[in-house]
Scaffold this motif. Structure first.
Motif, PDB file in Angstrom:
ATOM      1  N   VAL A 287      15.629  -6.574  23.226  1.00  0.00           N
ATOM      2  CA  VAL A 287      15.420  -8.020  23.556  1.00  0.00           C
ATOM      3  C   VAL A 287      15.910  -8.961  22.587  1.00  0.00           C
ATOM      4  CG1 VAL A 287      14.419  -9.572  25.316  1.00  0.00           C
ATOM      5  CG2 VAL A 287      13.919  -7.093  25.658  1.00  0.00           C
ATOM      6  N   ALA A 288      16.929  -9.827  22.779  1.00  0.00           N
ATOM      7  CA  ALA A 288      17.187 -10.873  21.683  1.00  0.00           C
ATOM      8  C   ALA A 288      16.900 -12.001  22.427  1.00  0.00           C
ATOM      9  CB  ALA A 288      18.441 -10.559  21.316  1.00  0.00           C
ATOM     10  N   ILE A 289      16.136 -12.825  21.904  1.00  0.00           N
ATOM     11  CA  ILE A 289      15.854 -14.373  22.866  1.00  0.00           C
ATOM     12  C   ILE A 289      16.245 -15.257  21.699  1.00  0.00           C
ATOM     13  CG2 ILE A 289      14.085 -15.910  23.762  1.00  0.00           C
ATOM     14  CD1 ILE A 289      12.998 -13.415  25.017  1.00  0.00           C
ATOM     15  N   THR A 290      17.092 -16.162  21.975  1.00  0.00           N
ATOM     16  CA  THR A 290      17.480 -17.406  21.220  1.00  0.00           C
ATOM     17  C   THR A 290      16.633 -18.634  21.579  1.00  0.00           C
ATOM     18  OG1 THR A 290      19.409 -16.420  20.634  1.00  0.00           O
ATOM     19  CG2 THR A 290      19.167 -19.068  20.252  1.00  0.00           C
ATOM     20  N   ILE A 300      16.879 -22.854  17.094  1.00  0.00           N
ATOM     21  CA  ILE A 300      15.911 -23.213  16.160  1.00  0.00           C
ATOM     22  C   ILE A 300      15.371 -21.937  15.351  1.00  0.00           C
ATOM     23  CG2 ILE A 300      13.469 -23.907  16.137  1.00  0.00           C
ATOM     24  CD1 ILE A 300      13.910 -25.194  18.959  1.00  0.00           C
ATOM     25  N   GLU A 301      15.345 -22.243  14.287  1.00  0.00           N
ATOM     26  CA  GLU A 301      14.820 -21.059  13.136  1.00  0.00           C
ATOM     27  C   GLU A 301      13.390 -21.224  13.130  1.00  0.00           C
ATOM     28  OE1 GLU A 301      15.235 -19.531   8.516  1.00  0.00           O
ATOM     29  OE2 GLU A 301      16.306 -21.214   9.154  1.00  0.00           O
ATOM     30  N   GLY A 302      12.639 -20.179  12.882  1.00  0.00           N
ATOM     31  CA  GLY A 302      11.300 -20.231  12.952  1.00  0.00           C
ATOM     32  C   GLY A 302      10.494 -20.413  14.151  1.00  0.00           C
ATOM     33  N   ASP A 325      19.421 -17.326  12.636  1.00  0.00           N
ATOM     34  CA  ASP A 325      20.399 -17.562  13.748  1.00  0.00           C
ATOM     35  C   ASP A 325      19.562 -18.193  14.944  1.00  0.00           C
ATOM     36  OD1 ASP A 325      18.982 -15.326  14.374  1.00  0.00           O
ATOM     37  OD2 ASP A 325      20.833 -14.048  14.884  1.00  0.00           O
ATOM     38  N   GLY A 326      18.339 -18.310  14.966  1.00  0.00           N
ATOM     39  CA  GLY A 326      17.818 -18.591  16.078  1.00  0.00           C
ATOM     40  C   GLY A 326      17.333 -17.519  17.028  1.00  0.00           C
ATOM     41  N   ALA A 327      17.286 -16.493  16.832  1.00  0.00           N
ATOM     42  CA  ALA A 327      17.147 -15.417  17.803  1.00  0.00           C
ATOM     43  C   ALA A 327      15.959 -14.514  17.186  1.00  0.00           C
ATOM     44  CB  ALA A 327      18.481 -14.270  17.783  1.00  0.00           C
ATOM     45  N   ALA A 328      15.136 -14.384  18.040  1.00  0.00           N
ATOM     46  CA  ALA A 328      13.865 -13.348  18.168  1.00  0.00           C
ATOM     47  C   ALA A 328      14.214 -12.107  18.522  1.00  0.00           C
ATOM     48  CB  ALA A 328      12.544 -13.882  18.559  1.00  0.00           C
ATOM     49  N   VAL A 341       8.312 -19.749  24.674  1.00  0.00           N
ATOM     50  CA  VAL A 341       9.067 -20.177  23.490  1.00  0.00           C
ATOM     51  C   VAL A 341       8.586 -21.455  22.742  1.00  0.00           C
ATOM     52  CG1 VAL A 341      11.377 -20.387  22.434  1.00  0.00           C
ATOM     53  CG2 VAL A 341      11.137 -18.868  24.321  1.00  0.00           C
ATOM     54  N   ALA A 342       8.065 -21.483  21.700  1.00  0.00           N
ATOM     55  CA  ALA A 342       7.361 -22.658  21.124  1.00  0.00           C
ATOM     56  C   ALA A 342       7.839 -23.078  19.793  1.00  0.00           C
ATOM     57  CB  ALA A 342       6.028 -22.623  21.263  1.00  0.00           C
ATOM     58  N   ASP A 343       7.963 -24.394  19.665  1.00  0.00           N
ATOM     59  CA  ASP A 343       8.445 -24.529  18.080  1.00  0.00           C
ATOM     60  C   ASP A 343       7.457 -25.853  17.520  1.00  0.00           C
ATOM     61  OD1 ASP A 343       9.926 -25.113  15.699  1.00  0.00           O
ATOM     62  OD2 ASP A 343      10.967 -26.597  16.441  1.00  0.00           O
ATOM     63  N   ASP A 344       6.619 -25.366  16.406  1.00  0.00           N
ATOM     64  CA  ASP A 344       5.681 -26.494  15.799  1.00  0.00           C
ATOM     65  C   ASP A 344       4.395 -26.607  16.938  1.00  0.00           C
ATOM     66  OD1 ASP A 344       7.007 -26.369  13.255  1.00  0.00           O
ATOM     67  OD2 ASP A 344       8.182 -28.281  13.988  1.00  0.00           O
ATOM     68  N   ILE A 345       4.350 -25.713  17.865  1.00  0.00           N
ATOM     69  CA  ILE A 345       3.107 -26.011  18.663  1.00  0.00           C
ATOM     70  C   ILE A 345       2.592 -24.557  19.209  1.00  0.00           C
ATOM     71  CG2 ILE A 345       4.484 -25.934  20.768  1.00  0.00           C
ATOM     72  CD1 ILE A 345       2.719 -27.992  21.850  1.00  0.00           C
TER      73      ILE A 345
END
Length: 463
Positions: A287-290, A300-302, A325-328, A341-345
């Motif tokens: 499963v690839a989730i961007t 978003i990277e990271g 590439d922004g994908a996990a 999905v979260a960024d900086d939180i």
């Protein structure tokens, strides 16, 4: 005039050559031999001075000390200051012992068996009762050939534990207030310490092929002897994990991400090979989730991504972080999943309704990430409902809920002399409450605060 100048220069040169420079180590200890950290060291000799603090080992090193006789002063808040004279003519060390207001005394712990015979090699560990002075409260070591452990320790109350692999451990309470010590008698373990021998755990699949990288954990049954009761490791390229363990009854567990774990029981009483067969686990689907930024629309990277399975009997969680590439990239079993999905939180604060269905084929999709909410300011003017006068000191607070955040924040403040209170928190849905002594509290209701908003609240006086 020139001859005189030359003569002076020659004398100074000879004087400089005669001064040897070498490292000087000052070691500071307490009455029990403990190193003293943070002691202030000052040295003075023949026009040369140095100074500093001792490190965790109780030492201060002056790298370049001239040959001289030094007066060395050492001071520490929890010990009595001391001054020593030391002649330094080569790399050397001087030890300065500081007296303590707490007395020390020689301690002798004698360890014997039930017949009174000394036990050599018994471990002695002690912990003292908490003391106001900063003194060492622990000591440890082993008994000598006479079954005695000797030390110099501070006078205090101690719990002393004595242990030996062939005996039951024993703990005694002892008040140390002068030279001496307790005698501790140990009871032998029935049957003594068991033997030990090789065990090789071989992990294979249904076809008998070796499985590399399987985790192997063996847990033994309780034993009177103080022996290790667990072994652990990973299988090598031949699917084997060798070890040497005590003779005992073991519960051996083998696990691997691609297989269903298995537990076997084994009575180990000599060299043995133990086989553990694992069945192939459910197929795992890529499963690839961007992660998409909600404002810019860019990847978003990271960012943190979590899948939580909602179908099936067990709750399964998979975590990953997005790459450049922004994908996990994750691998999970088929089923229905909630997506966070979260960024900086912190992910634990995230609340979304994203879902993904994982079937037989790889999944590639994208979701907007939950990001740290912006901060908003609510300016509240608090006035008297009858006179319209500002109410200084009125308390203003609001429960704050931000979109997609499963947590409630609090914004709070107090009105100034003009009855104005500015409170700050996440932008979102605010539920203010205002109160002041002598007035009925006010609840203006829920507000959508999206920037710098203002509110006037009238408080009605209590009769």
């Amino acid at each position: 005039m020139n001859d005189t100048d030359n003569e002076i220069t020659t004398d100074e040169s000879e004087s400089t050559d005669s001064e040897a420079i070498a490292a000087l180590t000052v070691r500071v200890v307490g009455p029990a031999g403990e190193p003293i950290e943070g002691a202030i060291v000052r040295g003075e000799g023949d026009g040369v001075e140095f100074g500093g603090e001792t490190d965790a080992d109780g030492t201060y090193v002056e790298e370049e000390a001239d040959t001289s006789t030094y007066t060395i002063e050492v001071d520490h808040g929890e010990y009595e200051a001391a001054t020593v004279e030391y002649t330094h003519d080569d790399d050397g060390e001087v030890t300065v012992e500081l007296a303590s207001p707490v007395a020390v005394a020689e301690l002798s712990v004698r360890v014997v068996d039930s017949a009174g015979e000394p036990i050599a090699g018994a471990s002695v560990d002690a912990e003292g009762r908490p003391h106001d002075a900063g003194i060492p409260l622990e000591f440890s070591g082993e008994t000598d050939s006479e079954g005695v452990y000797r030390d110099t320790v501070y006078e205090n109350a101690y719990a002393i534990t004595v242990d030996h692999e062939e005996y039951h451990p024993e703990t005694v309470e002892y008040g140390h207030d002068g030279d001496g010590g307790p005698t501790v008698s140990l009871e032998p373990i029935e049957g003594g310490v068991p033997g030990a021998s090789r065990i090789t755990v071989a992990v294979v699949d249904e076809s008998g092929s070796p499985i590399e990288g399987a985790e192997v954990i063996g847990r033994g049954t309780p034993h009177e002897a103080d022996i290790p009761l667990q072994f652990r490791g990973e299988t090598n390229s031949n699917g084997r994990h060798p070890d040497v363990v005590y003779h005992n009854d073991y519960r051996i567990q083998a696990d691997h991400p691609d297989y269903t774990g298995e537990i076997v029981r084994h009575t180990h009483d000599g060299p043995a090979d133990v086989a553990v067969e694992l069945e192939s686990g459910p197929e795992r689907i890529p499963v690839a989730i961007t992660a998409i930024h909600p404002d810019t629309g860019g990847a978003i990277e990271g960012a943190a991504v979590r899948l939580v399975r909602t179908s099936g009997p067990d709750s399964v969680t998979a975590d990953a972080e997005t790459g450049s590439d922004g994908a996990a990239l994750l691998e999970v079993e088929a089923g229905e999943y909630n997506v966070l999905v979260a960024d900086d939180i912190d992910l634990t604060l995230v609340e979304t309704e994203y879902t993904v269905a994982v079937g037989d084929d790889p999944v590639q999709t994208s979701f907007e990430a939950v990001t740290e909410p912006d901060d908003c300011v609510l300016t509240v003017e608090v006035v008297d409902g009858e006179t319209g006068s500002p109410i200084e000191g009125a308390r203003v607070q609001a429960d704050v809920r931000a979109e997609n955040i499963d947590d409630m924040g609090l914004a709070a403040g107090e009105a100034d002399g003009n009855g104005i209170a500015e409170i700050q928190g996440w932008c979102g849905e605010w539920e203010p409450a205002i109160g002041s002594e002598g007035y009925w509290p006010a609840d203006p209701g829920r507000l959508d605060v999206a920037g710098n908003d203002a509110l006037t609240v009238e408080l009605e006086p209590r009769e």
